[in-house]
Design a protein around this motif. Sequence first.
Motif, PDB file in Angstrom:
ATOM      1  N   GLU A   1       0.820  -1.215   0.000  1.00 26.90           N
ATOM      2  CA  GLU A   1       0.000   0.000   0.000  1.00 26.90           C
ATOM      3  C   GLU A   1       0.859   1.272   0.000  1.00 26.90           C
ATOM      4  N   PHE A   2       2.094   1.176   0.461  1.00 30.19           N
ATOM      5  CA  PHE A   2       2.905   2.393   0.597  1.00 30.19           C
ATOM      6  C   PHE A   2       4.234   2.369  -0.152  1.00 30.19           C
ATOM      7  N   ARG A   3       4.607   1.230  -0.743  1.00 36.90           N
ATOM      8  CA  ARG A   3       5.878   1.199  -1.476  1.00 36.90           C
ATOM      9  C   ARG A   3       5.839   0.205  -2.625  1.00 36.90           C
ATOM     10  N   LYS A   4       6.690   0.502  -3.600  1.00 36.84           N
ATOM     11  CA  LYS A   4       6.823  -0.380  -4.763  1.00 36.84           C
ATOM     12  C   LYS A   4       8.296  -0.416  -5.140  1.00 36.84           C
ATOM     13  N   THR A   5       8.843  -1.621  -5.241  1.00 34.63           N
ATOM     14  CA  THR A   5      10.223  -1.755  -5.704  1.00 34.63           C
ATOM     15  C   THR A   5      10.203  -1.639  -7.222  1.00 34.63           C
ATOM     16  N   LEU A   6      10.770  -0.560  -7.730  1.00 35.62           N
ATOM     17  CA  LEU A   6      10.780  -0.310  -9.168  1.00 35.62           C
ATOM     18  C   LEU A   6      11.709  -1.276  -9.890  1.00 35.62           C
ATOM     19  N   PHE A   7      12.903  -1.446  -9.324  1.00 32.48           N
ATOM     20  CA  PHE A   7      13.830  -2.428  -9.868  1.00 32.48           C
ATOM     21  C   PHE A   7      14.900  -2.728  -8.849  1.00 32.48           C
ATOM     22  N   SER A   8      15.505  -3.887  -9.038  1.00 34.81           N
ATOM     23  CA  SER A   8      16.576  -4.365  -8.150  1.00 34.81           C
ATOM     24  C   SER A   8      17.764  -4.766  -8.985  1.00 34.81           C
ATOM     25  N   LYS A   9      18.918  -4.608  -8.416  1.00 35.13           N
ATOM     26  CA  LYS A   9      20.164  -5.084  -9.017  1.00 35.13           C
ATOM     27  C   LYS A   9      20.779  -6.054  -8.022  1.00 35.13           C
ATOM     28  N   ASN A  10      20.990  -7.282  -8.488  1.00 41.39           N
ATOM     29  CA  ASN A  10      21.579  -8.310  -7.629  1.00 41.39           C
ATOM     30  C   ASN A  10      22.986  -8.629  -8.115  1.00 41.39           C
ATOM     31  N   SER A  11      23.774  -9.144  -7.208  1.00 36.94           N
ATOM     32  CA  SER A  11      25.130  -9.578  -7.521  1.00 36.94           C
ATOM     33  C   SER A  11      25.962  -8.455  -8.161  1.00 36.94           C
ATOM     34  N   VAL A  12      25.813  -7.253  -7.619  1.00 39.13           N
ATOM     35  CA  VAL A  12      26.591  -6.098  -8.095  1.00 39.13           C
ATOM     36  C   VAL A  12      28.010  -6.231  -7.548  1.00 39.13           C
ATOM     37  N   THR A  13      29.005  -6.225  -8.427  1.00 43.31           N
ATOM     38  CA  THR A  13      30.383  -6.420  -7.993  1.00 43.31           C
ATOM     39  C   THR A  13      31.044  -5.086  -7.647  1.00 43.31           C
ATOM     40  N   HIS A  14      31.988  -5.150  -6.761  1.00 48.57           N
ATOM     41  CA  HIS A  14      32.764  -3.991  -6.326  1.00 48.57           C
ATOM     42  C   HIS A  14      34.147  -4.072  -6.974  1.00 48.57           C
ATOM     43  N   PHE A  15      34.688  -2.934  -7.343  1.00 50.17           N
ATOM     44  CA  PHE A  15      36.068  -2.906  -7.829  1.00 50.17           C
ATOM     45  C   PHE A  15      36.723  -1.608  -7.479  1.00 50.17           C
TER      46      PHE A  15
END
Length: 139
Positions: free
Chosen positions: A125-139
Amino acid sequence: MKAKSIFIPLLFLMFGCTSIKTSTTENTEKLSTIDFVQILNNNKEEAIFYYQKNWKVLREMALEKGYIDSFELFEMDADKDSSFEIMLITTYSSKQQYEKREEHFAEIMKLKGGLELLNDKKPNEFRKTLFSKNSVTHF
């Protein structure tokens, strides 16, 4: 004497390169998940309450247990370029930690108990996940 004066700086250079390489390698092992969330129907108070009392608390518990490396919760105004107002980042120290995330969070959710909600509004009712990014790597 000349060999000694060349050898010592060369030794420092070798150790310096090794330490830089190790540091870079360690950083690339980290993986993150990032969620971009839109607040629905002007329910900002409910959304902020939900993420502070649930999402943040679960990450604090996960951090204590060593299940995650870190987390961040950002709030911003939506604009013409992006319609999200909340960004959630959970960082894992390794691929193994990342792969066990579902198992670990299921355990922690049981320990925490139910969701804390403001005004008895359900999350959809109060939020919607527009998009997600999984397994984002760090460098």
